[in-house]
Structures are given as structure tokens and as C-alpha cells.
Design a protein around this motif. Structure first.
Motif, PDB file in Angstrom:
ATOM      1  N   CYS A   1      91.789  42.721  40.542  1.00  0.00           N
ATOM      2  CA  CYS A   1      92.512  41.685  39.803  1.00  0.00           C
ATOM      3  C   CYS A   1      92.044  41.533  38.362  1.00  0.00           C
ATOM      4  O   CYS A   1      92.671  40.824  37.581  1.00  0.00           O
ATOM      5  CB  CYS A   1      92.405  40.355  40.534  1.00  0.00           C
ATOM      6  SG  CYS A   1      93.322  40.374  42.081  1.00  0.00           S
ATOM      7  N   LYS A   2      90.953  42.198  38.010  1.00  0.00           N
ATOM      8  CA  LYS A   2      90.481  42.123  36.615  1.00  0.00           C
ATOM      9  C   LYS A   2      91.169  43.153  35.733  1.00  0.00           C
ATOM     10  O   LYS A   2      90.910  43.210  34.534  1.00  0.00           O
ATOM     11  CB  LYS A   2      88.968  42.364  36.580  1.00  0.00           C
ATOM     12  CG  LYS A   2      88.178  41.199  37.126  1.00  0.00           C
ATOM     13  CD  LYS A   2      86.693  41.422  36.923  1.00  0.00           C
ATOM     14  CE  LYS A   2      85.896  40.300  37.534  1.00  0.00           C
ATOM     15  NZ  LYS A   2      84.683  40.796  38.187  1.00  0.00           N
TER      16      LYS A   2
ATOM     17  N   SER B   1      89.765  36.503  48.039  1.00  0.00           N
ATOM     18  CA  SER B   1      88.747  35.828  47.238  1.00  0.00           C
ATOM     19  C   SER B   1      87.614  35.389  48.150  1.00  0.00           C
ATOM     20  O   SER B   1      87.823  35.188  49.347  1.00  0.00           O
ATOM     21  CB  SER B   1      89.395  34.609  46.574  1.00  0.00           C
ATOM     22  OG  SER B   1      88.410  33.795  45.989  1.00  0.00           O
TER      23      SER B   1
ATOM     24  N   THR C   1      93.995  37.426  37.535  1.00  0.00           N
ATOM     25  CA  THR C   1      92.984  36.372  37.383  1.00  0.00           C
ATOM     26  C   THR C   1      93.477  35.225  36.497  1.00  0.00           C
ATOM     27  O   THR C   1      92.855  34.173  36.460  1.00  0.00           O
ATOM     28  CB  THR C   1      91.669  36.939  36.802  1.00  0.00           C
ATOM     29  OG1 THR C   1      91.979  37.719  35.666  1.00  0.00           O
ATOM     30  CG2 THR C   1      90.927  37.768  37.825  1.00  0.00           C
TER      31      THR C   1
ATOM     32  N   ARG D   1      91.371  27.658  38.489  1.00  0.00           N
ATOM     33  CA  ARG D   1      92.148  27.599  37.246  1.00  0.00           C
ATOM     34  C   ARG D   1      92.410  26.133  36.855  1.00  0.00           C
ATOM     35  O   ARG D   1      92.521  25.782  35.692  1.00  0.00           O
ATOM     36  CB  ARG D   1      93.502  28.300  37.449  1.00  0.00           C
ATOM     37  CG  ARG D   1      94.373  28.323  36.205  1.00  0.00           C
ATOM     38  CD  ARG D   1      95.688  28.992  36.466  1.00  0.00           C
ATOM     39  NE  ARG D   1      96.505  28.253  37.432  1.00  0.00           N
ATOM     40  CZ  ARG D   1      97.811  28.402  37.567  1.00  0.00           C
ATOM     41  NH1 ARG D   1      98.454  29.292  36.848  1.00  0.00           N
ATOM     42  NH2 ARG D   1      98.481  27.724  38.461  1.00  0.00           N
TER      43      ARG D   1
ATOM     44  N   ASN E   1      94.530  32.801  39.148  1.00  0.00           N
ATOM     45  CA  ASN E   1      93.334  32.202  39.760  1.00  0.00           C
ATOM     46  C   ASN E   1      92.148  33.107  39.419  1.00  0.00           C
ATOM     47  O   ASN E   1      92.118  34.274  39.822  1.00  0.00           O
ATOM     48  CB  ASN E   1      93.519  32.118  41.276  1.00  0.00           C
ATOM     49  CG  ASN E   1      92.345  31.429  41.952  1.00  0.00           C
ATOM     50  OD1 ASN E   1      91.195  31.565  41.520  1.00  0.00           O
ATOM     51  ND2 ASN E   1      92.625  30.686  42.998  1.00  0.00           N
ATOM     52  N   PRO E   2      91.177  32.588  38.663  1.00  0.00           N
ATOM     53  CA  PRO E   2      90.042  33.415  38.223  1.00  0.00           C
ATOM     54  C   PRO E   2      89.229  33.990  39.389  1.00  0.00           C
ATOM     55  O   PRO E   2      88.464  34.929  39.201  1.00  0.00           O
ATOM     56  CB  PRO E   2      89.180  32.436  37.416  1.00  0.00           C
ATOM     57  CG  PRO E   2      90.049  31.267  37.128  1.00  0.00           C
ATOM     58  CD  PRO E   2      91.096  31.207  38.187  1.00  0.00           C
ATOM     59  N   ASP E   3      89.415  33.414  40.597  1.00  0.00           N
ATOM     60  CA  ASP E   3      88.641  33.869  41.759  1.00  0.00           C
ATOM     61  C   ASP E   3      89.284  35.034  42.514  1.00  0.00           C
ATOM     62  O   ASP E   3      88.693  35.557  43.450  1.00  0.00           O
ATOM     63  CB  ASP E   3      88.423  32.713  42.745  1.00  0.00           C
ATOM     64  CG  ASP E   3      87.526  31.639  42.153  1.00  0.00           C
ATOM     65  OD1 ASP E   3      86.642  31.983  41.345  1.00  0.00           O
ATOM     66  OD2 ASP E   3      87.720  30.460  42.493  1.00  0.00           O
ATOM     67  N   TYR E   4      90.494  35.404  42.154  1.00  0.00           N
ATOM     68  CA  TYR E   4      91.108  36.553  42.851  1.00  0.00           C
ATOM     69  C   TYR E   4      90.301  37.815  42.576  1.00  0.00           C
ATOM     70  O   TYR E   4      90.006  38.137  41.421  1.00  0.00           O
ATOM     71  CB  TYR E   4      92.547  36.784  42.370  1.00  0.00           C
ATOM     72  CG  TYR E   4      93.555  35.736  42.804  1.00  0.00           C
ATOM     73  CD1 TYR E   4      93.278  34.844  43.825  1.00  0.00           C
ATOM     74  CD2 TYR E   4      94.793  35.664  42.180  1.00  0.00           C
ATOM     75  CE1 TYR E   4      94.208  33.887  44.211  1.00  0.00           C
ATOM     76  CE2 TYR E   4      95.727  34.709  42.563  1.00  0.00           C
ATOM     77  CZ  TYR E   4      95.425  33.826  43.580  1.00  0.00           C
ATOM     78  OH  TYR E   4      96.349  32.880  43.954  1.00  0.00           O
TER      79      TYR E   4
END
Ligand SMILES: [Fe+2]
Length: 205
Positions: free
Chosen positions: A172-173, A194, A125, A202, A128-131
Motif C-alpha cells: 500500500c506504500k 493491517s 495509505t 487517518r 488509511n495510513p495503516d493499510y
């Protein structure tokens, strides 16, 4: 097909990661062989620093980049690979596993790791925080070391030793790493799913 995977989904929810082996897999043998043949033709670049600034040491072939938004590169090969991993049946499985009505592949790469190569501890993440999930299709099996180790979730680390044509799904977290390859060649096709198919969040305005 999905009815066979309730147990795996439960493990994914509890552990943040699952590995489907060669014989209990969403991909057919022919698809896996074709993926390997196609990915082996990609041009490679040497990478020593990951997106999250973690130390890496490996060769990477690019299929979909996600610098500001998803972009297919090396199109002749990549479009064929994408066709296999995003068939209707595969997308249904990913949606079932994550319990999401819609998903997109945002980024895809082929990681080739020879002796002494590794991927340092990182969070997907941070790229990309949305993964939501990383899917790791193991296309080479003739290696020692190169374990996929997942941390977090309030439970002990989970260490997976990927076998040829296995597929790992990893939340991914959760922080993870690939330990040093001791011998042989570890080859894996990695892609990230995603619900967002637009701008990489990001990147700030
Ligand atoms: Fe990762």
C-alpha cells in the motif's frame, strides 16, 4: 503450503507486488467460484472520486467499510465472503507474506469495471495510513485493458495483466493505478490488511 511461496515473498519484498495465477493460488477453484457468485449479488454504487481524491470511474459493491473504523455492510453476503478470504489457512499466508504475527482485514469492496472504466493513480495509505497490503482477487477474466500498474521503489513501473482467478498482493506504500478497460468486464474483490483493527488513523481527534 507456505513453503511453496518463499519465492513469491521475495518478489513481493523486492517489487512491492506479486500476482499468483489461477493454478498457483492460495484459493481453491471452488472458493473462487463461490466468491464470484456471492460478490455478483452485492448492490452497487457508481464512484467517480476515490478516497485520495483521485479520478475514478467504476461500480463498487461494499463489504467492509473503513470510514472511522471497520464495519461489515451487506452482511448476508459479506460474512460468507469474509469467511472464505479469512480462513485460518489464508490468514497464515498473509502473515507469512508480510512477516506479521497478527493481521486484520479492514476494508473490502468489489470493483466492477466495464469499458472505459479506470482507477486513477493513488496511494492506498491515503485512505488509511495503516493499510499494509491490498489483495486483489480477479473474479472476471473476459476483458482487455485494465492493467494494474505499480510505481515506485526505485525500479521501473510493474504492469500486471490480471487473468481470471489470479490474486495480486500490492504494497500500500506504492502508488498504483488501473488503466482503462478497453472492452469486456473487469471484476475484482479487493481487501486491505493491517495490524491495527481499531480507529482509522487517518481520522484525527
Ligand atoms: Fe488501490
Amino acid at each position: 503450503m507456505l513453503l511453496n511461496y518463499y519465492k513469491e515473498r521475495e518478489s513481493y519484498i523486492n517489487d512491492g507486488t506479486i500476482m499468483l495465477n489461477q493454478h498457483n493460488n492460495i484459493f481453491t477453484q471452488t472458493e473462487l467460484q463461490n466468491l464470484e457468485k456471492l460478490a455478483d449479488q452485492l448492490p452497487f454504487e457508481h464512484v467517480e472520486i476515490g478516497d485520495a481524491d483521485e479520478p475514478n470511474y467504476l461500480e463498487v459493491g461494499r463489504l467492509i467499510t473503513d470510514i472511522d473504523k471497520p464495519k461489515i455492510v451487506n452482511q448476508t453476503i459479506s460474512k460468507q465472503v469474509i469467511g472464505i478470504v479469512s480462513s485460518k489457512e489464508k490468514m497464515e499466508f498473509y502473515k507469512f507474506l508480510l512477516d506479521k504475527p497478527e493481521l486484520h482485514i479492514r476494508r473490502m469492496q468489489y470493483n466492477v469495471m466495464a469499458e472505459n472504466c479506470f482507477v486513477g493513480l493513488h496511494l492506498d495509505t491515503d485512505s488509511n495510513p495503516d493499510y499494509l497490503v491490498a489483495c486483489v482477487v480477479q473474479l472476471g477474466g473476459n476483458f482487455i485493458g485494465g492493467d494494474y500498474v505499480v510505481y515506485g521503489g526505485g525500479i521501473p513501473p510493474r504492469s500486471l495483466s490480471p487473468t481470471k482467478f489470479s490474486v495480486i498482493f500490492s504494497n500500500c506504500k506504492y502508488e498504483h493505478e488501473v488503466t482503462k478497460v478497453k472492452s469486456g468486464m473487469r471484476k475484482s474483490l479487493v481487501f486491505f490488511l493491517s495490524t491495527n483493527n481499531g480507529k482509522n488513523s487517518r481520522i484525527r481527534e
